[in-house]
Design a protein around this motif. Structure first.
Motif, PDB file in Angstrom:
ATOM      1  N   PHE A  17       0.736  -1.196  -0.005  1.00  0.00           N
ATOM      2  CA  PHE A  17      -0.135   0.043   0.113  1.00  0.00           C
ATOM      3  C   PHE A  17       1.001   1.575  -0.087  1.00  0.00           C
ATOM      4  CE2 PHE A  17       1.107   0.656   4.440  1.00  0.00           C
ATOM      5  CZ  PHE A  17       0.675   2.031   4.644  1.00  0.00           C
ATOM      6  N   ALA A  18       2.151   1.290   0.675  1.00  0.00           N
ATOM      7  CA  ALA A  18       2.793   2.278   0.812  1.00  0.00           C
ATOM      8  C   ALA A  18       3.548   2.929  -0.688  1.00  0.00           C
ATOM      9  CB  ALA A  18       4.117   2.043   1.634  1.00  0.00           C
ATOM     10  N   ASP A  27      -3.670   9.835   3.986  1.00  0.00           N
ATOM     11  CA  ASP A  27      -3.839  10.327   2.661  1.00  0.00           C
ATOM     12  C   ASP A  27      -2.314  10.392   2.076  1.00  0.00           C
ATOM     13  OD1 ASP A  27      -6.492  10.761   2.777  1.00  0.00           O
ATOM     14  OD2 ASP A  27      -6.633  12.850   2.876  1.00  0.00           O
ATOM     15  N   ASN A  48      -0.368   8.271   2.822  1.00  0.00           N
ATOM     16  CA  ASN A  48       0.098   6.790   2.725  1.00  0.00           C
ATOM     17  C   ASN A  48       1.539   6.623   3.757  1.00  0.00           C
ATOM     18  OD1 ASN A  48      -1.480   5.808   0.543  1.00  0.00           O
ATOM     19  ND2 ASN A  48      -0.404   7.361  -0.670  1.00  0.00           N
ATOM     20  N   ALA A  93      -1.672   3.062   7.111  1.00  0.00           N
ATOM     21  CA  ALA A  93      -3.088   2.397   6.466  1.00  0.00           C
ATOM     22  C   ALA A  93      -4.207   3.077   7.300  1.00  0.00           C
ATOM     23  CB  ALA A  93      -2.805   0.856   6.478  1.00  0.00           C
ATOM     24  N   ASP A 121      -7.848   2.917  -3.326  1.00  0.00           N
ATOM     25  CA  ASP A 121      -6.992   4.060  -4.360  1.00  0.00           C
ATOM     26  C   ASP A 121      -6.164   3.075  -5.093  1.00  0.00           C
ATOM     27  OD1 ASP A 121      -6.587   6.541  -5.298  1.00  0.00           O
ATOM     28  OD2 ASP A 121      -5.021   6.730  -3.784  1.00  0.00           O
ATOM     29  N   ARG A 142      -4.236   0.784  -4.289  1.00  0.00           N
ATOM     30  CA  ARG A 142      -3.385   0.110  -3.549  1.00  0.00           C
ATOM     31  C   ARG A 142      -3.776  -1.145  -2.767  1.00  0.00           C
ATOM     32  NH1 ARG A 142       0.823   4.194  -2.254  1.00  0.00           N
ATOM     33  NH2 ARG A 142       0.416   6.214  -3.527  1.00  0.00           N
ATOM     34  N   TYR A 196      -4.018  -3.373   0.196  1.00  0.00           N
ATOM     35  CA  TYR A 196      -3.645  -3.503   1.578  1.00  0.00           C
ATOM     36  C   TYR A 196      -3.892  -4.991   2.320  1.00  0.00           C
ATOM     37  CZ  TYR A 196      -4.295   1.556   1.677  1.00  0.00           C
ATOM     38  OH  TYR A 196      -4.155   2.889   1.409  1.00  0.00           O
TER      39      TYR A 196
END
Length: 491
Positions: free
Chosen positions: A65-66, A187, A189, A192, A479, A481, A483
């Motif tokens: 996610f990052a 927002d 990132n 999480a 978004d 990404r 998780y």
């Protein structure tokens, strides 16, 4: 609500000096108090940070996610609940690129240079939206909230944000509290968590549902200033039109996407009766006009029919709770096009814990009203939103999906799922230009945000699947990404 850990030292110092002419306001005493409070704050912050870093829940978040995906992602072979239809769409895939759903190509169409995730046997659906969430207050007991340093509350909230998205909730509308800093970190990132539509401080009259002072703090003296809850950004006390305008505008300045006012009593507070009406008509209109000038809206905490009518008659666009509405109030909601943000308060094992008998009695009264309210809302075709309002209830946060599943009792599985996806997304759009996010939320369609869940099974047939996200949610994307992903990747 009071955060008094440091203040107990102020009380001791006050007692030591009081006999000598009450020296508690002398500069040297205030300096000692400030140093003690700073030390406590630092210890609490560092201790909380260590707990957060070592929390087992962090290990379940995918590190992907990052960083944004280097290539488009194709979710293939899943059946699709788009958030709108009552049936599943088959024969389509979902192409994700740059945080959005770029296209929904046919199963036979070739997509070049895409990362492929095989979703065979899974249902792809929009990320869930909780329209009444308390980011800082849901996962912490009341006693801790009353005694811990505010920095600790923020750290616990950051940990809970990660758990929230792992339950499949990719967006929340925060209904009171200083969630702005956590929202920014999410927002960016850095951590999480779900998207947050923040309300900022709950605006309350003196003696209203957001006045958390104790009796001994009254009357407010000039030198006392704001209460602890106000300093923390939990609530803002305002009396009269000028103060309501000021407090509303302050929340807008901080970045509120909508503003919440208290127009009636509640269960959690001790000094405002449930049937009380709060804020005058002029005060309600002041908040409404201030938000309207910024292109957004006011939502009002209120349970009873008279309070609902006052709120709606003066421009409030969304009623929070409203379980004690009568037919006239519900018809007014329908006629004005207002939203009804309702929660399945059923006085069951999932309810927010209350220790006082009078509070439990109010919960029972509201539970009876909940059944009637869902029926009335459905019959009068009111625009209904759904949220949990989990408050001071760490164990209750795990029931977030279960609370949604309960609404199928009135709306059916498809109606409940639509309400928590496209329906709540439509409510979020009321923020207009104050929305922190520029894209459609709650649907699976081209150009919408790529907030996507892959469910093992069909929630339109068995909505209880969302009650066990650890087992049944195989992919969680926000978004674009990832998780969580327990599906097999094919390259």
């Amino acid at each position: 609500m009071r955060w008094v850990k440091a203040h107990k030292y102020q009380h001791l110092l006050h007692g030591a000096f009081h006999g000598a002419g009450c020296a508690c306001m002398r500069p040297e005493v205030q300096n000692v108090c400030a140093r003690i409070e700073h030390a406590i704050s630092r210890r609490t912050l560092l201790g909380g940070l260590a707990a957060l870093i070592s929390a087992p829940a962090l290990g379940t978040i995918s590190p992907a996610f990052a960083q944004p995906a280097s290539r488009p992602t194709l979710l293939r072979n899943g059946r699709i609940f788009d958030g709108v239809s009552s049936t599943l769409l088959e024969g389509r895939n979902i192409l994700v690129d740059d945080g959005r759903i770029k296209a929904m190509p046919g199963a036979d169409e070739t997509v070049a240079d895409a990362e492929i995730i095989d979703c065979t046997g899974k249902t792809l659906m929009p990320g869930l939206i909780d329209a009444h969430w308390h980011t800082l207050l849901a996962a912490i007991p009341l006693t801790v909230a009353m005694t811990a340093d505010v920095a600790y509350l923020h750290l616990v909230a950051a940990e809970e944000a990660q758990k929230t998205i792992l339950r499949g909730f990719t967006t929340v509308r925060d209904m009171g509290g200083p969630s702005f800093a956590l929202k920014r970190a999410i927002d960016e990132n850095r951590i999480a968590g779900p998207r947050i539509f923040p309300s900022g401080a709950m605006i309350s009259q003196t003696s209203g549902h957001g006045d958390f002072r104790s009796r001994r703090e009254l009357p407010r003296a000039f030198e006392m200033g704001m209460s602890d809850a106000e300093k923390a950004g939990i609530s803002a006390i305002a009396d009269g039109v000028p103060e309501v305008l000021r407090r509303t505008r302050e929340q807008l300045m901080l970045g509120a996407s909508q503003v919440k006012i208290m127009v009636g009593g509640g269960v959690s507070s001790l000094y405002d009766p449930l049937d009380s009406i709060q804020f005058t008509r002029e005060e309600v209109r002041a908040a409404v006009e201030a938000t309207s000038d910024w292109g957004t809206y006011v939502c009002a905490h209120v349970y009873t029919a008279p309070g609902i009518k006052r709120a709606l008659s003066n421009g409030v666009r969304c009623i929070e709770h409203g379980q004690l509405a009568d037919e006239e109030a519900v018809r007014q909601m329908a006629d004005t096009g207002a939203w009804w943000s309702i929660q399945p308060f059923l006085a069951d094992d999932d309810s927010n814990p209350k220790s006082l008998p009078e509070q439990r009695a109010m919960q029972e009264l509201i539970a009876e009203g909940t059944v009637r309210a869902f029926d009335l809302g459905r019959d009068f075709k009111v625009k209904m939103a759904w949220g949990t309002d989990i408050l001071f209830n760490p164990a209750g946060t795990r029931t977030q999906g279960k609370q949604l599943a309960k609404t199928a009792r009135w709306l059916g599985n498809d109606g409940a799922l639509r309400m928590a996806t496209s329906g709540n997304g439509e409510l979020l759009a009321l923020s207009g230009g104050r929305s922190p996010y520029r894209g459609q939320i709650g649907v699976l369609s081209p150009n919408a945000y790529a907030d996507i869940l892959a469910i093992d099974g069909n929630p339109l047939e068995d909505i209880s699947l969302i009650s066990d996200p650890e087992k049944n949610m195989k992919l969680i994307m926000k978004d674009g990404r990832i998780y969580k992903n327990t599906l097999a990747d094919q390259r």
